[in-house]
Design a protein around this motif. Structure first.
Motif, PDB file in Angstrom:
ATOM      1  N   GLN A 116       5.814 -31.663 -42.559  1.00  8.90           N
ATOM      2  CA  GLN A 116       5.594 -30.478 -41.732  1.00  8.90           C
ATOM      3  C   GLN A 116       6.888 -29.740 -41.388  1.00  8.90           C
ATOM      4  N   GLU A 117       8.038 -30.441 -41.528  1.00 12.06           N
ATOM      5  CA  GLU A 117       9.337 -29.821 -41.223  1.00 12.06           C
ATOM      6  C   GLU A 117      10.324 -30.189 -42.318  1.00 12.06           C
ATOM      7  N   PRO A 118      10.256 -29.516 -43.461  1.00 13.36           N
ATOM      8  CA  PRO A 118      11.069 -29.865 -44.634  1.00 13.36           C
ATOM      9  C   PRO A 118      12.582 -29.823 -44.392  1.00 13.36           C
ATOM     10  N   LYS A 119      13.019 -29.084 -43.376  1.00 16.41           N
ATOM     11  CA  LYS A 119      14.459 -28.995 -43.116  1.00 16.41           C
ATOM     12  C   LYS A 119      14.996 -30.233 -42.401  1.00 16.41           C
ATOM     13  N   GLN A 120      14.092 -31.073 -41.873  1.00 13.29           N
ATOM     14  CA  GLN A 120      14.496 -32.289 -41.183  1.00 13.29           C
ATOM     15  C   GLN A 120      14.211 -33.502 -42.059  1.00 13.29           C
ATOM     16  N   ILE A 121      15.175 -34.440 -42.079  1.00 16.46           N
ATOM     17  CA  ILE A 121      14.971 -35.661 -42.848  1.00 16.46           C
ATOM     18  C   ILE A 121      14.892 -36.848 -41.896  1.00 16.46           C
ATOM     19  N   GLY A 122      14.263 -37.915 -42.366  1.00 16.78           N
ATOM     20  CA  GLY A 122      14.163 -39.105 -41.531  1.00 16.78           C
ATOM     21  C   GLY A 122      13.431 -40.218 -42.248  1.00 16.78           C
ATOM     22  N   LEU A 123      13.159 -41.286 -41.516  1.00 15.75           N
ATOM     23  CA  LEU A 123      12.434 -42.426 -42.059  1.00 15.75           C
ATOM     24  C   LEU A 123      10.925 -42.181 -42.039  1.00 15.75           C
ATOM     25  N   GLY A 124      10.490 -41.356 -41.068  1.00 14.19           N
ATOM     26  CA  GLY A 124       9.056 -41.120 -40.923  1.00 14.19           C
ATOM     27  C   GLY A 124       8.399 -42.096 -39.978  1.00 14.19           C
ATOM     28  N   ILE A 125       9.124 -42.480 -38.924  1.00 13.95           N
ATOM     29  CA  ILE A 125       8.545 -43.382 -37.924  1.00 13.95           C
ATOM     30  C   ILE A 125       8.705 -42.778 -36.532  1.00 13.95           C
ATOM     31  N   SER A 126       7.849 -43.218 -35.630  1.00 14.62           N
ATOM     32  CA  SER A 126       8.000 -42.871 -34.220  1.00 14.62           C
ATOM     33  C   SER A 126       8.459 -44.141 -33.515  1.00 14.62           C
ATOM     34  N   PRO A 127       9.722 -44.173 -32.995  1.00 12.65           N
ATOM     35  CA  PRO A 127      10.261 -45.412 -32.423  1.00 12.65           C
ATOM     36  C   PRO A 127      10.101 -45.488 -30.905  1.00 12.65           C
ATOM     37  N   MET A 128      10.035 -46.717 -30.394  1.00 13.82           N
ATOM     38  CA  MET A 128       9.982 -46.959 -28.948  1.00 13.82           C
ATOM     39  C   MET A 128      10.843 -48.173 -28.623  1.00 13.82           C
ATOM     40  N   THR A 129      11.710 -48.045 -27.636  1.00 11.51           N
ATOM     41  CA  THR A 129      12.607 -49.142 -27.266  1.00 11.51           C
ATOM     42  C   THR A 129      11.839 -50.290 -26.623  1.00 11.51           C
ATOM     43  N   ASP A 130      12.148 -51.499 -27.077  1.00 12.29           N
ATOM     44  CA  ASP A 130      11.596 -52.720 -26.469  1.00 12.29           C
ATOM     45  C   ASP A 130      12.638 -53.253 -25.483  1.00 12.29           C
ATOM     46  N   TYR A 131      12.249 -53.403 -24.215  1.00 14.17           N
ATOM     47  CA  TYR A 131      13.172 -53.896 -23.195  1.00 14.17           C
ATOM     48  C   TYR A 131      12.827 -55.319 -22.775  1.00 14.17           C
ATOM     49  N   HIS A 132      13.866 -56.111 -22.525  1.00 13.45           N
ATOM     50  CA  HIS A 132      13.691 -57.434 -21.915  1.00 13.45           C
ATOM     51  C   HIS A 132      14.093 -57.294 -20.452  1.00 13.45           C
ATOM     52  N   ILE A 133      13.139 -57.564 -19.559  1.00 20.36           N
ATOM     53  CA  ILE A 133      13.355 -57.329 -18.127  1.00 20.36           C
ATOM     54  C   ILE A 133      13.433 -58.656 -17.383  1.00 20.36           C
ATOM     55  N   THR A 134      14.418 -58.774 -16.493  1.00 21.63           N
ATOM     56  CA  THR A 134      14.577 -59.958 -15.645  1.00 21.63           C
ATOM     57  C   THR A 134      14.463 -59.525 -14.192  1.00 21.63           C
ATOM     58  N   THR A 135      13.614 -60.212 -13.420  1.00 18.48           N
ATOM     59  CA  THR A 135      13.404 -59.841 -12.012  1.00 18.48           C
ATOM     60  C   THR A 135      13.501 -61.062 -11.109  1.00 18.48           C
ATOM     61  N   GLN A 136      13.749 -60.778  -9.836  1.00 21.05           N
ATOM     62  CA  GLN A 136      13.736 -61.815  -8.800  1.00 21.05           C
ATOM     63  C   GLN A 136      13.126 -61.216  -7.538  1.00 21.05           C
ATOM     64  N   PRO A 137      11.937 -61.658  -7.120  1.00 20.42           N
ATOM     65  CA  PRO A 137      11.105 -62.726  -7.691  1.00 20.42           C
ATOM     66  C   PRO A 137      10.468 -62.319  -9.017  1.00 20.42           C
ATOM     67  N   SER A 138       9.888 -63.316  -9.688  1.00 19.80           N
ATOM     68  CA  SER A 138       9.271 -63.045 -10.984  1.00 19.80           C
ATOM     69  C   SER A 138       7.966 -62.262 -10.807  1.00 19.80           C
ATOM     70  N   VAL A 139       7.573 -61.571 -11.856  1.00 19.98           N
ATOM     71  CA  VAL A 139       6.335 -60.789 -11.824  1.00 19.98           C
ATOM     72  C   VAL A 139       5.630 -60.913 -13.167  1.00 19.98           C
ATOM     73  N   ARG A 140       4.304 -60.919 -13.128  1.00 20.61           N
ATOM     74  CA  ARG A 140       3.497 -60.926 -14.340  1.00 20.61           C
ATOM     75  C   ARG A 140       2.411 -59.869 -14.192  1.00 20.61           C
ATOM     76  N   VAL A 141       2.256 -59.041 -15.197  1.00 14.42           N
ATOM     77  CA  VAL A 141       1.224 -58.007 -15.183  1.00 14.42           C
ATOM     78  C   VAL A 141       0.278 -58.263 -16.344  1.00 14.42           C
ATOM     79  N   ASP A 142      -0.978 -58.573 -16.043  1.00 14.98           N
ATOM     80  CA  ASP A 142      -1.976 -58.875 -17.073  1.00 14.98           C
ATOM     81  C   ASP A 142      -2.619 -57.583 -17.554  1.00 14.98           C
ATOM     82  N   SER A 143      -2.054 -57.012 -18.609  1.00 27.23           N
ATOM     83  CA  SER A 143      -2.554 -55.716 -19.098  1.00 27.23           C
ATOM     84  C   SER A 143      -2.934 -55.773 -20.566  1.00 27.23           C
ATOM     85  N   GLU A 144      -3.189 -56.985 -21.095  1.00 25.74           N
ATOM     86  CA  GLU A 144      -3.416 -57.147 -22.525  1.00 25.74           C
ATOM     87  C   GLU A 144      -4.590 -56.331 -23.043  1.00 25.74           C
TER      88      GLU A 144
END
Length: 339
Positions: free
Chosen positions: A202-230
């Motif tokens: 759709q945009e021939p002037k732009q080159i790339g891999l052809g993916i949409s990326p999202m950063t994966d973060y590792h989070i550390t907290t005190q106190p611990s937390v768990r979110v059940d969102s599966e």
């Protein structure tokens, strides 16, 4: 008698066939309708978090492929909406890839909610980038033949990659025809391949891999937390997750006994973003007896979620208070000022 019996059997078979057609024949549309308003307390577990009198609620929209019956219902039932397939799924995206993308969006939203809640509660929280998820693939681009949605890219050009921004910057330095060495994780195993860069269809002037990326973060907290969102997909629960986590972290009960629903994405800066299906979520929250509903204000935009929510609230005659928010702080300030 035999003719009458035969006619009865034929009409019965026709009726069964018509019913099956109505139910099982899928049309090139998705149908959405009001979902539920679910209490968040059972899904959020902060270590030694306190219990509260009121509740925060996650609102949902029910969605699925439209059959003939739902197609007809969408033309007569209020708050039933039809969307062509291409407005829901990306080009070439399978049902499995769509589901994975929604689950990764929820993961990103959940991570942001944790960081925002802990920072505002002045509790220890740290996070570091842990690779880049492939959220979607552009059909016809080189990466579409090698990578899968859900793969986690860990190295580019032989060097560790942390964030989506780093990946984008690396690719921008390349030119058409260059190849990039990509190492990714899939099902616990690492793979490496050389992927050529190419122009976007759709945009021939732009080159790339052809993916949409999202950063994966590792989070550390005190106190611990768990979110059940599966089992929850999409990013729209971010704001409400952050409020529930915060409420379990602090001594006071910011619900003050109210049933509080709402919706909106959230980023690590605490900014609230718009979502789809706001009218259907207003209906769901009203049916659940919510007292207050937080809606993305979009900085006062003419067609904001908040303005649509107010219109819907008037149409259904709810007593629920619709509150505009642009940030987590806006929602927190409103709750702190409640009697």
């Amino acid at each position: 008698m035999k003719k009458r019996a035969r006619a009865y059997i034929i009409s019965l078979l026709i009726g069964v066939a018509a019913s099956l057609l109505f139910i099982f024949v899928q049309l090139p549309y998705y149908v959405t309708m009001p979902g539920t308003a679910q209490k968040l307390e059972p899904l959020v577990h902060v270590d030694q978090g306190d219990e509260d009198q009121g509740s925060f609620m996650l609102t949902t929209v029910r969605m699925g492929r439209a059959n003939i019956a739902y197609y007809l219902l969408a033309h007569i039932r209020p708050y039933y909406e039809l969307y062509p397939l291409q407005e829901i799924k990306q080009e070439g995206e399978t049902d499995e890839e769509y589901t994975l993308r929604q689950l990764h969006l929820m993961k990103e939203s959940k991570e942001s909610a944790i960081v925002v809640a802990y920072k505002h509660a002045h509790k220890p929280v740290s996070y570091r980038p842990n690779g880049v998820y492939v959220m979607s693939l552009v059909d016809g681009m080189p990466a579409a033949h090698i990578l899968h949605v859900g793969d986690r890219i860990v190295r580019v050009g032989g060097k560790e990659i942390g964030t989506a921004e780093q990946l984008i910057q690396y690719v921008r330095q390349k030119k058409k025809g260059d190849s990039v060495s990509i190492t990714w994780e899939r099902n616990g195993k690492e793979k490496t391949a050389s992927i050529a860069l190419a122009p976007f269809p759709q945009e021939p002037k732009q080159i790339g891999l052809g993916i949409s990326p999202m950063t994966d973060y590792h989070i550390t907290t005190q106190p611990s937390v768990r979110v059940d969102s599966e089992k929850i997909g999409g990013p729209s629960a971010g704001l409400m997750f952050s409020l529930e986590i915060y409420n379990q972290l602090v001594d006071e009960d910011i619900t003050k006994g109210y049933k509080i629903a709402g919706t909106g994405t959230i980023n690590m800066n605490g900014e609230v973003g718009p979502i789809g299906g706001i009218s259907q979520k207003i209906v769901a929250a009203d049916q659940a007896g919510a007292d207050i509903f937080f809606a993305p204000n979009e900085k006062g935009a003419k067609n904001s979620n908040y303005r649509e929510a107010v219109k819907t609230a008037k149409k259904i005659g709810t007593k629920m208070k619709i509150v505009p928010v642009d940030t987590f702080s806006d929602a927190l300030r409103y709750l702190q000022e409640l009697k």
